[in-house]
Design a protein around this motif. Structure first.
Motif, PDB file in Angstrom:
ATOM      1  N   UNK A   1       0.846  -1.193   0.000  1.00  0.00           N
ATOM      2  CA  UNK A   1       0.000   0.000   0.000  1.00  0.00           C
ATOM      3  C   UNK A   1       0.877   1.237   0.000  1.00  0.00           C
ATOM      4  N   UNK A   2       0.471   2.215  -0.781  1.00  0.00           N
ATOM      5  CA  UNK A   2       1.254   3.445  -0.910  1.00  0.00           C
ATOM      6  C   UNK A   2       0.304   4.628  -1.072  1.00  0.00           C
ATOM      7  N   UNK A   3       0.529   5.637  -0.271  1.00  0.00           N
ATOM      8  CA  UNK A   3      -0.254   6.863  -0.370  1.00  0.00           C
ATOM      9  C   UNK A   3       0.658   7.968  -0.894  1.00  0.00           C
ATOM     10  N   UNK A   4       0.229   8.614  -1.977  1.00  0.00           N
ATOM     11  CA  UNK A   4       1.010   9.675  -2.612  1.00  0.00           C
ATOM     12  C   UNK A   4       0.149  10.930  -2.707  1.00  0.00           C
ATOM     13  N   UNK A   5       0.665  12.011  -2.181  1.00  0.00           N
ATOM     14  CA  UNK A   5      -0.036  13.293  -2.268  1.00  0.00           C
ATOM     15  C   UNK A   5       0.791  14.219  -3.161  1.00  0.00           C
ATOM     16  N   UNK A   6       0.312  14.418  -4.378  1.00  0.00           N
ATOM     17  CA  UNK A   6       1.047  15.204  -5.366  1.00  0.00           C
ATOM     18  C   UNK A   6       0.600  16.653  -5.331  1.00  0.00           C
ATOM     19  N   UNK A   7       1.571  17.548  -5.117  1.00  0.00           N
ATOM     20  CA  UNK A   7       1.323  18.985  -5.143  1.00  0.00           C
ATOM     21  C   UNK A   7       2.207  19.590  -6.216  1.00  0.00           C
ATOM     22  N   UNK A   8       1.598  20.252  -7.201  1.00  0.00           N
ATOM     23  CA  UNK A   8       2.332  20.811  -8.328  1.00  0.00           C
ATOM     24  C   UNK A   8       2.224  22.334  -8.299  1.00  0.00           C
ATOM     25  N   UNK A   9       3.390  22.976  -8.298  1.00  0.00           N
ATOM     26  CA  UNK A   9       3.445  24.436  -8.392  1.00  0.00           C
ATOM     27  C   UNK A   9       3.780  24.805  -9.830  1.00  0.00           C
ATOM     28  N   UNK A  10       2.945  25.634 -10.442  1.00  0.00           N
ATOM     29  CA  UNK A  10       3.152  26.061 -11.828  1.00  0.00           C
ATOM     30  C   UNK A  10       3.812  27.426 -11.833  1.00  0.00           C
ATOM     31  N   UNK A  11       5.066  27.472 -12.305  1.00  0.00           N
ATOM     32  CA  UNK A  11       5.795  28.726 -12.358  1.00  0.00           C
ATOM     33  C   UNK A  11       5.647  29.440 -13.681  1.00  0.00           C
ATOM     34  N   UNK A  12       5.347  28.680 -14.735  1.00  0.00           N
ATOM     35  CA  UNK A  12       5.245  29.264 -16.069  1.00  0.00           C
ATOM     36  C   UNK A  12       4.341  28.393 -16.918  1.00  0.00           C
ATOM     37  N   UNK A  13       3.434  29.007 -17.637  1.00  0.00           N
ATOM     38  CA  UNK A  13       2.539  28.264 -18.506  1.00  0.00           C
ATOM     39  C   UNK A  13       1.297  27.778 -17.773  1.00  0.00           C
ATOM     40  N   UNK A  14       0.464  26.992 -18.461  1.00  0.00           N
ATOM     41  CA  UNK A  14      -0.795  26.527 -17.867  1.00  0.00           C
ATOM     42  C   UNK A  14      -0.539  25.462 -16.798  1.00  0.00           C
ATOM     43  N   UNK A  15      -1.370  25.389 -15.756  1.00  0.00           N
ATOM     44  CA  UNK A  15      -1.226  24.357 -14.724  1.00  0.00           C
ATOM     45  C   UNK A  15      -1.740  23.022 -15.248  1.00  0.00           C
ATOM     46  N   UNK A  16      -1.413  21.914 -14.564  1.00  0.00           N
ATOM     47  CA  UNK A  16      -1.964  20.615 -14.955  1.00  0.00           C
ATOM     48  C   UNK A  16      -3.443  20.550 -14.609  1.00  0.00           C
ATOM     49  N   UNK A  17      -4.113  19.539 -15.103  1.00  0.00           N
ATOM     50  CA  UNK A  17      -5.545  19.400 -14.833  1.00  0.00           C
ATOM     51  C   UNK A  17      -5.815  19.277 -13.334  1.00  0.00           C
ATOM     52  N   UNK A  18      -4.939  18.561 -12.608  1.00  0.00           N
ATOM     53  CA  UNK A  18      -5.137  18.346 -11.175  1.00  0.00           C
ATOM     54  C   UNK A  18      -3.831  18.649 -10.435  1.00  0.00           C
ATOM     55  N   UNK A  19      -3.599  19.902 -10.077  1.00  0.00           N
ATOM     56  CA  UNK A  19      -2.364  20.259  -9.376  1.00  0.00           C
ATOM     57  C   UNK A  19      -2.311  19.742  -7.953  1.00  0.00           C
ATOM     58  N   UNK A  20      -3.449  19.398  -7.392  1.00  0.00           N
ATOM     59  CA  UNK A  20      -3.497  18.832  -6.035  1.00  0.00           C
ATOM     60  C   UNK A  20      -4.181  17.472  -6.145  1.00  0.00           C
ATOM     61  N   UNK A  21      -3.359  16.410  -6.149  1.00  0.00           N
ATOM     62  CA  UNK A  21      -3.875  15.071  -6.424  1.00  0.00           C
ATOM     63  C   UNK A  21      -3.498  14.128  -5.295  1.00  0.00           C
ATOM     64  N   UNK A  22      -4.483  13.507  -4.710  1.00  0.00           N
ATOM     65  CA  UNK A  22      -4.289  12.562  -3.621  1.00  0.00           C
ATOM     66  C   UNK A  22      -4.562  11.152  -4.151  1.00  0.00           C
ATOM     67  N   UNK A  23      -3.577  10.247  -4.033  1.00  0.00           N
ATOM     68  CA  UNK A  23      -3.741   8.898  -4.562  1.00  0.00           C
ATOM     69  C   UNK A  23      -3.336   7.857  -3.512  1.00  0.00           C
ATOM     70  N   UNK A  24      -4.183   6.882  -3.321  1.00  0.00           N
ATOM     71  CA  UNK A  24      -3.867   5.738  -2.461  1.00  0.00           C
ATOM     72  C   UNK A  24      -3.954   4.480  -3.300  1.00  0.00           C
ATOM     73  N   UNK A  25      -2.833   3.766  -3.374  1.00  0.00           N
ATOM     74  CA  UNK A  25      -2.758   2.558  -4.192  1.00  0.00           C
ATOM     75  C   UNK A  25      -2.486   1.350  -3.300  1.00  0.00           C
ATOM     76  N   UNK A  26      -3.182   0.277  -3.567  1.00  0.00           N
ATOM     77  CA  UNK A  26      -2.957  -0.949  -2.811  1.00  0.00           C
ATOM     78  C   UNK A  26      -2.942  -2.140  -3.750  1.00  0.00           C
ATOM     79  N   UNK A  27      -2.184  -3.140  -3.350  1.00  0.00           N
ATOM     80  CA  UNK A  27      -2.093  -4.375  -4.125  1.00  0.00           C
ATOM     81  C   UNK A  27      -2.039  -5.555  -3.164  1.00  0.00           C
ATOM     82  N   UNK A  28      -2.954  -6.483  -3.325  1.00  0.00           N
ATOM     83  CA  UNK A  28      -2.944  -7.734  -2.567  1.00  0.00           C
ATOM     84  C   UNK A  28      -2.823  -8.872  -3.565  1.00  0.00           C
ATOM     85  N   UNK A  29      -1.819  -9.693  -3.385  1.00  0.00           N
ATOM     86  CA  UNK A  29      -1.606 -10.780  -4.334  1.00  0.00           C
ATOM     87  C   UNK A  29      -1.157 -12.035  -3.599  1.00  0.00           C
TER      88      UNK A  29
END
Length: 736
Positions: free
Chosen positions: A279-307
């Motif tokens: 399991x991995x939790x990633x909180x992506x924060x993107x600062x745009x210094x020049x040009x257009x920002x990404x679609x989701x500059x504040x993205x919270x993702x939790x990924x899990x794998x059971x195998x």
């Protein structure tokens, strides 16, 4: 239908061979079987026969004495550094490299070639798609065989070579051993426990190897994206901070039962169980210094794998009075993987918020049978005929839901697909001692694979490939020399597309662009075919001392690589056949105890290796148009020293990186890596010892870059840094 006919033909051939073997035939002076395990009484017999043929006073050494070129990593080498997974062991093997930092998702490469060119085998059989090497504990392994050139006994899907991982086979009466360890670094920590039990009772022998590990990690990953216009002026800049926090739990179990029957037959039952949770939790924060920002500059993702994976093997061995031997194995595999990703993102102006739950499940069931009959009735020959066939069914499902409206699914709906893979191979081989100095290996293997993929969102796709592989290897011991010998091999190998690369199922990226595209399979992929040549010189001058120089070349047709294209609305990465490729390699290796070069009683062993690889793809313009992910240069240096109750040593592994041109518009970059590892083993009392090891002492980061150029628009570049830090592991090892 063709598979059934072939299976019947194999069975008939084996029966006739058994019947025809003359009872009065004289046992051959040698019995060598390329790639086969040599254990128990057979191993002792082989050693005695090898001594007769080669006239050597040293014990049998597969590296030196087998006609087929191979490196065998024994158990002492495997557990030396107290590694938590087998990838860390393999990175120190000459001619082998491991991508990335050896963590989750890394792959093993021979001749610097990744992307599936190196075949991974478990007990001589291909591993199922859901199995990853980072989940395999070294304490469960008996030995590792690195096969540089293809042999008929194993699948010839080994363009770069094969690595056969053999699970524990040795059974020791009264074995009771437990290891308790703990690892710690700046961003990871966790315990691990290993248990080894074994005993013998009459005709029965049994062993159990078990390993459990729990690791927590917390790290900060950084990303920089920039865009420059055709004039080279920067017009876009984004800085990303991706803190990660997660854990890994692994349980592995490998029991083994050996039953020696009264008629001389042997039955071996071996089970392998592997259960993993990630399991991995990633909180992506993107600062745009020049040009257009990404679609989701504040993205919270939790990924899990059971195998989980379960493999059951039943091995039957029977010897005949004629000298023939039948070795047959039936194995069944079952596994499942459940993946979930929750994504919540705050949208840029004009883009709605993202609240998405993506669930994907995979279930695999398969059966496989392998076997061979060896006939040593003709003096100087070791003839073998065999088969290798199997059937695998994989059921996959993917569901996407709005987490706030769980009953709402996207317009395409849920996705379900099934893949069926049928495989059949027959082979024959002969290892012939022409003279006491010259031996020849001749083999031929026919292998057919048929894959059918069908789902509810795409038309059924079928992929069929058949390959006939003639194989030749030879070993010549130079006369009037103490230990000089020459090797040569000519092989035909191939690589069939894996099931996942054929499925036209799309995984969407949240912030779609040239360097973060969607991913999709390609049902029109063709198998890659390769013609290979290997040559080498080896010099043995003392016990445990050698110098080796080898060169290799591969011509590959229908080479495959992932390329990124624009489909009219989004950027998509998919595998494509890109024509002919050429690969060349040069390997140097030496190892020796210090006493082999100077008169000393110092117990110091030294090792060094160097690998240089080149490649090019005809359809890709240069420079750097080599095969994707190829490591151009790697080197290892290691030493071991023993003094009284202490044994210590270290290794330095260098792996060069650099740019690779994936297409005319796409370039990737992988960083240089330098790994320094040290260990010390202290024997406290006769049955208790303490092992302390440190890895990545230089604190090397892993850096990955990619860029994509669009004519008239400019170039998009992405650089991601995965920080690394030294790790210390302490393990208390007790026998009772």
């Amino acid at each position: 239908m063709h598979m059934n006919v072939l299976a019947a033909a194999v069975a008939a051939t084996l029966s006739m061979t058994l019947a025809a073997a003359p009872a009065h035939a004289q046992q051959s002076a040698i019995t060598k079987s390329d790639g086969a395990a040599k254990d128990g009484k057979d191993a002792k017999d082989n050693k005695m026969q090898q001594v007769e043929v080669h006239g050597a006073i040293d014990a049998y050494d597969p590296r030196r004495d087998d006609t087929a070129s191979k490196i065998v990593v024994n158990r002492d080498e495997i557990v030396k550094y107290g590694d938590s997974n087998v990838l860390d062991v393999l990175k120190r093997v000459p001619g082998v490299t491991v991508s990335g930092n050896g963590g989750r998702g890394s792959e093993v490469r021979m001749r610097g070639l990744g992307a599936g060119y190196t075949q991974i085998l478990l007990n001589g059989e291909k591993v199922p798609p859901s199995f990853t090497l980072d989940s395999l504990a070294p304490d469960l392994i008996e030995r590792i065989e690195v096969l540089r050139a293809a042999s008929a006994e194993f699948s010839t899907q080994s363009i770069a070579g094969s690595i056969n991982i053999v699970l524990k086979k040795t059974v020791k009466a009264g074995q009771r051993e437990v290891k308790v360890g703990y690892s710690h670094s700046h961003d990871t920590k966790g315990p691990n426990v290993n248990l080894q039990l074994g005993d013998k009772a009459g005709r029965l022998a049994w062993s159990v190897a078990a390993n459990v590990m729990r690791e927590h990690f917390s790290r900060k990953v950084y990303n920089v994206e920039e865009h420059v216009d055709p004039a080279g002026i920067q017009n876009g800049l984004r800085l990303g901070n991706l803190p990660q926090d997660g854990h890994v739990t692994r349980l592995s179990l490998s029991p083994r039962l050996i039953w020696n029957l009264e008629n001389g037959d042997t039955l071996i039952f071996q089970t392998f169980v592997n259960d993993n949770h990630f399991q991995n939790h990633v909180h992506t924060l993107v600062y745009t210094g020049l040009g257009p920002p990404p679609a989701y500059p504040n993205l919270d993702q939790t990924m899990s794998n059971d195998s989980w994976l379960l493999r059951q093997e039943v091995n039957w061995t029977r010897k005949y009075a004629s000298g023939a031997k039948l070795d047959a194995k039936l194995s069944a595999t079952a596994g499942a993987a459940s993946n979930a990703m929750y994504r919540a993102g705050a949208g840029s102006p004009g883009v709605g918020a993202l609240h998405e739950l993506v669930q994907s499940d995979n279930n695999v069931r398969g059966v496989n049978t392998v076997g061979k009959i060896t006939n040593a009735s003709w003096e100087g020959h070791a003839l073998a005929f065999g088969w290798d066939g199997g059937y695998l069914v994989s059921h996959d499902a993917r569901r996407v839901r709005d987490s706030y409206q769980p009953d709402v699914s996207p317009p395409g709906g849920d996705e379900f697909y099934t893949a069926n893979v049928a495989r059949m191979a027959v082979y024959s081989q002969d290892e012939w001692n022409v003279t006491p100095q010259w031996s020849v290996y001749l083999g031929a293997r026919w292998e057919g694979i048929q894959t059918r993929v069908e789902g509810n969102t795409f038309a059924a796709a079928q992929n069929r490939s058949t390959v006939f592989s003639p194989l030749f290897q030879t070993l010549y011991k130079l006369p009037n020399t103490k230990g000089d010998q020459l090797r040569f091999a000519l092989t035909r190998t191939y690589r069939a597309p894996v099931v996942q690369s054929l499925i036209p199922h799309r995984f969407n990226s949240a912030n779609n662009n040239q360097t973060d595209p969607d991913a999709i399979g390609n049902p029109n992929l063709k198998p890659e075919l390769a013609l290979g040549v290997d040559a080498g010189w080896e010099h043995y001058w003392s016990e445990g001392a050698l110098v080796s120089v080898s060169a290799s070349a591969r011509n590959i047709d229908n080479s495959t690589r992932n390329q990124t294209v624009f489909d009219g609305s989004r950027w998509v990465s998919l595998p494509m056949n890109t024509g002919r490729a050429r690969a060349r390699g040069l390997e140097l290796e030496t190892k020796f105890p210090l006493k082999a070069v100077i008169d000393t009683t110092t117990a110091l062993d030294l090792r060094a290796s160097l690998s240089r690889n080149w490649s090019s793809v005809d359809s890709i313009p240069g420079p750097n148009n080599r095969l994707q992910n190829q490591t151009p240069l790697s080197a290892t240096l290691s030493a071991d020293y023993k003094l009284a109750a202490f044994t210590t040593g270290g290794s330095f592994v260098f792996k060069n990186g650099g740019e690779v041109r994936v297409s005319a518009d796409q370039v990737t970059y992988e960083s240089v890596r330098r790994d320094l590892d040290l260990y010390v083993l202290w024997k406290l009392i006769p049955k208790t010892q303490l092992r302390v090891a440190a890895s990545n002492l230089l604190g090397q980061d892993y850096i990955y870059e990619s860029s994509y150029t669009v004519a008239g628009s400019g170039t998009q570049r992405s650089r991601t840094v995965y920080p690394g830090s030294p790790t210390v592991r302490a393990t208390l090892e007790m026998k009772f």
